[in-house]
Design a protein around this motif. Structure first.
Motif, PDB file in Angstrom:
ATOM      1  N   TYR A 135      -8.124   2.389   5.760  1.00  0.00           N
ATOM      2  CA  TYR A 135      -8.372   1.032   6.264  1.00  0.00           C
ATOM      3  C   TYR A 135      -9.510   1.062   7.281  1.00  0.00           C
ATOM      4  O   TYR A 135     -10.428   0.238   7.235  1.00  0.00           O
ATOM      5  N   TYR A 170       0.826  -1.211   0.000  1.00  0.00           N
ATOM      6  CA  TYR A 170       0.000   0.000   0.000  1.00  0.00           C
ATOM      7  C   TYR A 170       0.861   1.263   0.000  1.00  0.00           C
ATOM      8  O   TYR A 170       0.504   2.255  -0.644  1.00  0.00           O
ATOM      9  N   ILE A 177     -13.233  -6.839  -5.941  1.00  0.00           N
ATOM     10  CA  ILE A 177     -12.683  -5.846  -5.008  1.00  0.00           C
ATOM     11  C   ILE A 177     -12.740  -4.422  -5.575  1.00  0.00           C
ATOM     12  O   ILE A 177     -12.158  -3.517  -4.988  1.00  0.00           O
ATOM     13  N   GLY A 178     -13.433  -4.255  -6.721  1.00  0.00           N
ATOM     14  CA  GLY A 178     -13.694  -2.894  -7.157  1.00  0.00           C
ATOM     15  C   GLY A 178     -13.327  -2.519  -8.566  1.00  0.00           C
ATOM     16  O   GLY A 178     -13.693  -1.431  -9.027  1.00  0.00           O
ATOM     17  N   LYS A 236      -9.543   3.326  -6.755  1.00  0.00           N
ATOM     18  CA  LYS A 236     -10.970   3.541  -6.523  1.00  0.00           C
ATOM     19  C   LYS A 236     -11.200   4.546  -5.388  1.00  0.00           C
ATOM     20  O   LYS A 236     -12.126   5.355  -5.444  1.00  0.00           O
ATOM     21  N   LYS A 239     -12.104   1.461   3.044  1.00  0.00           N
ATOM     22  CA  LYS A 239     -11.794   1.736   1.636  1.00  0.00           C
ATOM     23  C   LYS A 239     -10.686   0.825   1.105  1.00  0.00           C
ATOM     24  O   LYS A 239     -10.640   0.549  -0.103  1.00  0.00           O
ATOM     25  N   VAL A 240      -9.781   0.413   1.966  1.00  0.00           N
ATOM     26  CA  VAL A 240      -8.698  -0.489   1.564  1.00  0.00           C
ATOM     27  C   VAL A 240      -8.593  -1.617   2.586  1.00  0.00           C
ATOM     28  O   VAL A 240      -8.806  -1.409   3.776  1.00  0.00           O
ATOM     29  N   LYS A 241      -8.266  -2.790   2.088  1.00  0.00           N
ATOM     30  CA  LYS A 241      -8.053  -3.953   2.954  1.00  0.00           C
ATOM     31  C   LYS A 241      -7.248  -4.977   2.168  1.00  0.00           C
ATOM     32  O   LYS A 241      -7.655  -5.360   1.068  1.00  0.00           O
ATOM     33  N   GLN A 256      -7.694  -0.881  -5.204  1.00  0.00           N
ATOM     34  CA  GLN A 256      -8.394  -0.243  -4.083  1.00  0.00           C
ATOM     35  C   GLN A 256      -8.022   1.229  -3.949  1.00  0.00           C
ATOM     36  O   GLN A 256      -8.886   2.081  -3.711  1.00  0.00           O
ATOM     37  N   THR A 291      -3.722  -5.717  -6.274  1.00  0.00           N
ATOM     38  CA  THR A 291      -4.977  -5.550  -5.545  1.00  0.00           C
ATOM     39  C   THR A 291      -4.965  -4.238  -4.763  1.00  0.00           C
ATOM     40  O   THR A 291      -5.998  -3.563  -4.653  1.00  0.00           O
TER      41      THR A 291
END
Length: 324
Positions: free
Chosen positions: A286, A124, A183-184, A161, A290-292, A158, A154
């Motif tokens: 997180y 990230y 996941i988007g 997006k 929004k993110v994971k 995220q 991935t």
């Protein structure tokens, strides 16, 4: 403590699970009792002596991990024993304990799971730096993510997006493409079975993507760049395919496009305040859902060789996490 020790970097098979003296932190370090550590592509390269950073032998691989501080160096003031943290130390993570410089540690807010935290900082941090800093991604732009079902891929879906961009995910199987959409991702391309450039032209109305996020390299690089939009930004993130591509320099000229290098590790070292601000924003995202991290599977730390084997076979979707 116990750790996977690399005494001879000839490959995964040379790693040994050994009992070692538990280290004491130096003045500017903390010691972390490791709960989880994630496996990244550089962790494979480093035990094969193929990574740009070559630590002195012997060393414990494992660049990224999370746990609880159980000892603090004399000069450390902002961290304390009992605090939950994640760390990107470059090495040391595939063990029960590790000492790490305090400035490489990210305090974890309440509710941040150790498995997620161990799979967070590198992927990230790299991707936030790539898309929002280096590419200056704007809302409404289109991002093409290559290798989109992997760890950084991935994360890129995220984060793009979260920045209100449109995402096209490129992956090598229908199953991986389905994961990306789940996941988007707004659309996907299976570049193993579809005409890559034709499908990309169709999905962008002939314009091409504004930003290309490429952790793969190899033979995908040139066709992707040939499809880029006017004033597009091509992010060079890594070379998971193994080959470093050579792009004809007339292509960026004709497209008014930029080839942009992404070296998050040096960014974090040279611009620590900017990196800390980015990680703080990611931690907020997180908490907001929004993110994971997408975790392929978790395995006990002694099964590290099995995790390396899975990574080497290109089966991984998201990240592999080892737990103590």
């Amino acid at each position: 403590m116990q750790a996977w020790l690399c005494e001879n970097p000839v490959g995964v098979e040379a790693l040994q699970w050994k009992e070692l003296p538990t280290p004491e932190p130096q003045a500017n370090q903390v010691r972390v009792a490791i709960r989880a550590a994630s496996l990244n592509f550089p962790d494979l390269l480093i035990v094969q002596n193929k990574y740009q950073h070559k630590p002195p032998l012997p060393f414990v691989p494992g660049s990224e991990y999370a746990g609880v501080i159980d000892a603090v160096g004399s000069d450390v003031r902002h961290l304390q024993v009992g605090q939950a943290v994640a760390a990107f130390g470059g090495t040391g993570g595939f063990a029960t304990h590790a000492c790490v410089d305090a400035h490489l540690v990210m305090p974890l807010p309440q509710g941040f799971a150790f498995d997620d935290a161990a799979a967070f900082i590198l992927t990230y941090g790299t991707t936030h730096h790539a898309l929002l800093d280096r590419a200056a991604l704007k809302a409404g732009e289109t991002v093409l993510v290559l290798g989109a079902a992997g760890g950084v891929g991935t994360a890129a879906i995220q984060i793009a997006k979260a920045a209100d961009a449109r995402v096209i995910a490129g992956a090598s199987s229908d199953e991986k493409c389905a994961l990306c959409r789940e996941i988007g991702a707004d659309a996907s391309i299976n570049y193993a079975s579809e005409n890559f450039r034709e499908r990309l032209r169709e999905l962008t109305g002939g314009k091409g993507p504004d930003v290309i996020y490429d952790p793969v390299g190899g033979d995908l690089a040139e066709p992707a760049f040939r499809s880029i939009a006017w004033r597009g930004r091509y992010l060079v993130v890594g070379f998971a395919q193994g080959n470093i591509p050579a792009l004809p320099l007339n292509l960026p000229l004709l497209k008014g496009a930029s080839i942009v290098g992404v070296f998050w590790g040096d960014f974090a070292r040279r611009e620590p305040k900017a990196n800390a601000a980015a990680l703080a924003e990611l931690a907020r995202w997180y908490a907001e859902g929004k993110v994971k991290p997408v975790i392929d599977r978790t395995l006990p730390m002694p099964q590290l060789r099995e995790a390396y084997q899975r990574m080497g076979s290109r089966q991984v979707r998201g990240k592999l996490v080892m737990t103590n």
